[in-house]
Scaffold this motif. Sequence first.
Motif, PDB file in Angstrom:
ATOM      1  N   GLY A 166       0.792  -1.400  -0.053  1.00 18.20           N
ATOM      2  CA  GLY A 166      -0.001  -0.016  -0.130  1.00 18.20           C
ATOM      3  C   GLY A 166       0.880   1.194  -0.028  1.00 18.20           C
ATOM      4  N   ILE A 167       2.107   1.373  -0.648  1.00 12.39           N
ATOM      5  CA  ILE A 167       2.948   2.589  -0.817  1.00 12.39           C
ATOM      6  C   ILE A 167       3.105   2.575  -2.284  1.00 12.39           C
ATOM      7  CG2 ILE A 167       4.091   1.934   1.274  1.00 12.39           C
ATOM      8  CD1 ILE A 167       6.151   0.658  -0.064  1.00 12.39           C
ATOM      9  N   PRO A 168       3.591   3.912  -2.594  1.00 10.26           N
ATOM     10  CA  PRO A 168       3.998   4.482  -3.947  1.00 10.26           C
ATOM     11  C   PRO A 168       4.923   3.437  -4.625  1.00 10.26           C
ATOM     12  CG  PRO A 168       3.699   6.208  -2.540  1.00 10.26           C
ATOM     13  CD  PRO A 168       3.692   5.198  -1.729  1.00 10.26           C
ATOM     14  N   LEU A 169       5.136   3.418  -5.835  1.00 13.30           N
ATOM     15  CA  LEU A 169       6.055   2.647  -6.782  1.00 13.30           C
ATOM     16  C   LEU A 169       7.435   3.185  -6.388  1.00 13.30           C
ATOM     17  CD1 LEU A 169       6.949   0.278  -8.592  1.00 13.30           C
ATOM     18  CD2 LEU A 169       6.677   1.835 -10.659  1.00 13.30           C
ATOM     19  N   GLY A 170       7.617   4.494  -5.989  1.00  9.73           N
ATOM     20  CA  GLY A 170       8.881   5.191  -6.031  1.00  9.73           C
ATOM     21  C   GLY A 170       9.563   4.824  -4.626  1.00  9.73           C
ATOM     22  N   THR A 171       8.571   4.676  -3.670  1.00  8.45           N
ATOM     23  CA  THR A 171       8.946   4.175  -2.344  1.00  8.45           C
ATOM     24  C   THR A 171       9.346   2.588  -2.311  1.00  8.45           C
ATOM     25  OG1 THR A 171       7.194   5.725  -1.589  1.00  8.45           O
ATOM     26  CG2 THR A 171       7.845   4.067   0.111  1.00  8.45           C
ATOM     27  N   VAL A 172       8.750   1.945  -3.178  1.00  4.29           N
ATOM     28  CA  VAL A 172       9.434   0.582  -3.070  1.00  4.29           C
ATOM     29  C   VAL A 172      10.829   0.602  -3.696  1.00  4.29           C
ATOM     30  CG1 VAL A 172       9.099  -1.418  -4.225  1.00  4.29           C
ATOM     31  CG2 VAL A 172       6.979  -0.449  -3.351  1.00  4.29           C
ATOM     32  N   LYS A 173      11.044   1.302  -4.847  1.00  2.00           N
ATOM     33  CA  LYS A 173      12.157   1.399  -5.384  1.00  2.00           C
ATOM     34  C   LYS A 173      13.370   2.000  -4.325  1.00  2.00           C
ATOM     35  CE  LYS A 173      10.572   1.748 -10.281  1.00  2.00           C
ATOM     36  NZ  LYS A 173      10.655   2.593 -11.395  1.00  2.00           N
ATOM     37  N   SER A 174      13.111   3.015  -3.800  1.00  2.00           N
ATOM     38  CA  SER A 174      13.892   3.352  -2.688  1.00  2.00           C
ATOM     39  C   SER A 174      14.143   2.675  -1.624  1.00  2.00           C
ATOM     40  CB  SER A 174      13.398   5.129  -2.320  1.00  2.00           C
ATOM     41  OG  SER A 174      12.579   5.044  -1.533  1.00  2.00           O
ATOM     42  N   ARG A 175      13.241   2.012  -1.073  1.00  2.00           N
ATOM     43  CA  ARG A 175      13.584   1.216   0.045  1.00  2.00           C
ATOM     44  C   ARG A 175      14.287   0.047  -0.724  1.00  2.00           C
ATOM     45  NH1 ARG A 175       7.546   0.807   3.233  1.00  2.00           N
ATOM     46  NH2 ARG A 175       7.583   2.921   3.885  1.00  2.00           N
ATOM     47  N   MET A 176      14.248  -0.489  -1.618  1.00  2.00           N
ATOM     48  CA  MET A 176      14.886  -1.793  -2.182  1.00  2.00           C
ATOM     49  C   MET A 176      16.406  -1.265  -2.487  1.00  2.00           C
ATOM     50  SD  MET A 176      15.286  -4.752  -3.166  1.00  2.00           S
ATOM     51  CE  MET A 176      13.791  -5.647  -3.560  1.00  2.00           C
ATOM     52  N   HIS A 177      16.496   0.096  -2.924  1.00  2.00           N
ATOM     53  CA  HIS A 177      18.096   0.592  -3.081  1.00  2.00           C
ATOM     54  C   HIS A 177      18.599   0.764  -1.812  1.00  2.00           C
ATOM     55  CE1 HIS A 177      21.268   2.718  -4.796  1.00  2.00           C
ATOM     56  NE2 HIS A 177      20.893   3.704  -4.026  1.00  2.00           N
ATOM     57  N   ALA A 178      17.943   1.234  -0.774  1.00  2.00           N
ATOM     58  CA  ALA A 178      18.439   1.103   0.329  1.00  2.00           C
ATOM     59  C   ALA A 178      18.774   0.034   1.147  1.00  2.00           C
ATOM     60  CB  ALA A 178      17.666   2.181   1.135  1.00  2.00           C
ATOM     61  N   ALA A 179      17.981  -1.062   0.962  1.00  2.00           N
ATOM     62  CA  ALA A 179      18.222  -2.292   1.501  1.00  2.00           C
ATOM     63  C   ALA A 179      19.396  -3.058   0.891  1.00  2.00           C
ATOM     64  CB  ALA A 179      16.905  -3.208   1.227  1.00  2.00           C
ATOM     65  N   MET A 180      19.306  -3.002  -0.533  1.00  2.00           N
ATOM     66  CA  MET A 180      20.690  -3.471  -0.963  1.00  2.00           C
ATOM     67  C   MET A 180      22.094  -2.649  -0.582  1.00  2.00           C
ATOM     68  SD  MET A 180      19.164  -5.854  -2.423  1.00  2.00           S
ATOM     69  CE  MET A 180      20.235  -6.759  -3.606  1.00  2.00           C
ATOM     70  N   GLN A 181      21.927  -1.408  -0.610  1.00  2.00           N
ATOM     71  CA  GLN A 181      23.249  -0.617  -0.020  1.00  2.00           C
ATOM     72  C   GLN A 181      23.639  -1.134   1.080  1.00  2.00           C
ATOM     73  OE1 GLN A 181      25.026   1.142  -2.232  1.00  2.00           O
ATOM     74  NE2 GLN A 181      26.346   1.099  -1.046  1.00  2.00           N
ATOM     75  N   LYS A 182      22.524  -1.167   2.022  1.00  2.00           N
ATOM     76  CA  LYS A 182      22.801  -1.474   3.684  1.00  2.00           C
ATOM     77  C   LYS A 182      23.423  -3.030   3.662  1.00  2.00           C
ATOM     78  CE  LYS A 182      21.678  -1.329   8.216  1.00  2.00           C
ATOM     79  NZ  LYS A 182      21.146  -0.390   9.445  1.00  2.00           N
ATOM     80  N   LEU A 183      22.768  -3.683   2.895  1.00  2.00           N
ATOM     81  CA  LEU A 183      23.343  -5.469   2.867  1.00  2.00           C
ATOM     82  C   LEU A 183      24.712  -5.355   2.236  1.00  2.00           C
ATOM     83  CD1 LEU A 183      20.031  -7.326   1.453  1.00  2.00           C
ATOM     84  CD2 LEU A 183      21.288  -7.382   4.019  1.00  2.00           C
ATOM     85  N   LYS A 184      24.904  -4.497   1.176  1.00  2.00           N
ATOM     86  CA  LYS A 184      26.239  -4.779   0.707  1.00  2.00           C
ATOM     87  C   LYS A 184      27.399  -4.099   1.830  1.00  2.00           C
ATOM     88  CE  LYS A 184      28.924  -2.388  -2.854  1.00  2.00           C
ATOM     89  NZ  LYS A 184      28.834  -1.510  -4.050  1.00  2.00           N
ATOM     90  N   ASP A 185      27.086  -3.125   2.639  1.00  2.00           N
ATOM     91  CA  ASP A 185      27.725  -2.655   3.588  1.00  2.00           C
ATOM     92  C   ASP A 185      27.880  -3.475   4.769  1.00  2.00           C
ATOM     93  OD1 ASP A 185      27.938  -0.437   2.114  1.00  2.00           O
ATOM     94  OD2 ASP A 185      26.426   0.826   3.464  1.00  2.00           O
ATOM     95  N   LEU A 186      26.714  -4.252   5.002  1.00  2.00           N
ATOM     96  CA  LEU A 186      26.776  -5.159   6.109  1.00  2.00           C
ATOM     97  C   LEU A 186      27.702  -6.523   5.807  1.00  2.00           C
ATOM     98  CD1 LEU A 186      23.201  -5.085   7.395  1.00  2.00           C
ATOM     99  CD2 LEU A 186      25.072  -4.127   8.698  1.00  2.00           C
ATOM    100  N   LEU A 187      27.491  -6.865   4.618  1.00  2.00           N
ATOM    101  CA  LEU A 187      28.277  -8.031   4.066  1.00  2.00           C
ATOM    102  C   LEU A 187      29.636  -7.805   3.785  1.00  2.00           C
ATOM    103  CD1 LEU A 187      25.260  -9.719   2.235  1.00  2.00           C
ATOM    104  CD2 LEU A 187      26.035 -10.381   4.407  1.00  2.00           C
TER     105      LEU A 187
END
Length: 195
Positions: A166-187
């Motif tokens: 129930g969120i905008p498409l742009g929010t999904v994209k930004s959350r995915m980008h942030a998640a992938m960046q954080k995972l990259k940093d964590l791993l």
Amino acid sequence: MSEPGDADLMLSVKGGDVRSFEILVGRHQRPLINYFFRMTWDRQAAEDMAQEVFMRIYNHAKDYEPQAKFTTYMYRVARNLWIDRIRHEGHKPRTVSLDAPVDSEGDTFHDVVSNDSPAPDARMDKEERAVIVRRAIEELPEEQQQVLLLAESKGMKYQEVAEVLGIPLGTVKSRMHAAMQKLKDLLSGKLENLQ
């Protein structure tokens, strides 16, 4: 004869056809359990929550309107159940025991290691990597975990994820980008140390 689609089955359920509901459960039970398992790392809790989702869907079948794919509808109900559970129980950190199941099939770490398939070192590396990645995902904020699980684990398109959450498409994209960046940093560096 081809099998009826999910929306057709759900419309039959709306009309009182229990057999159509059984077919829907058979089609979607395993992916739904896996969805919850990746959030709880508890097979029994995942099975219980999947059952609750199907009970909610069945109990509200009379209100069903096929406006989106059935899976979108189902995962929206699942997400709402997850939110209800967090609010009710409070968000507790998840701990993982080596005796706990390492996958949704119920295999424990011991089962995986004692399996005769690949060499023990290769198997250990694979399981160690899975634990490292699992812990990194647990460090993500809840909203990033949701987007990641739906898009990567369930293979949903970003638009479907937006509809489920129930969120905008742009929010999904930004959350995915942030998640992938954080995972990259964590791993960073952790997985290379296993080689």
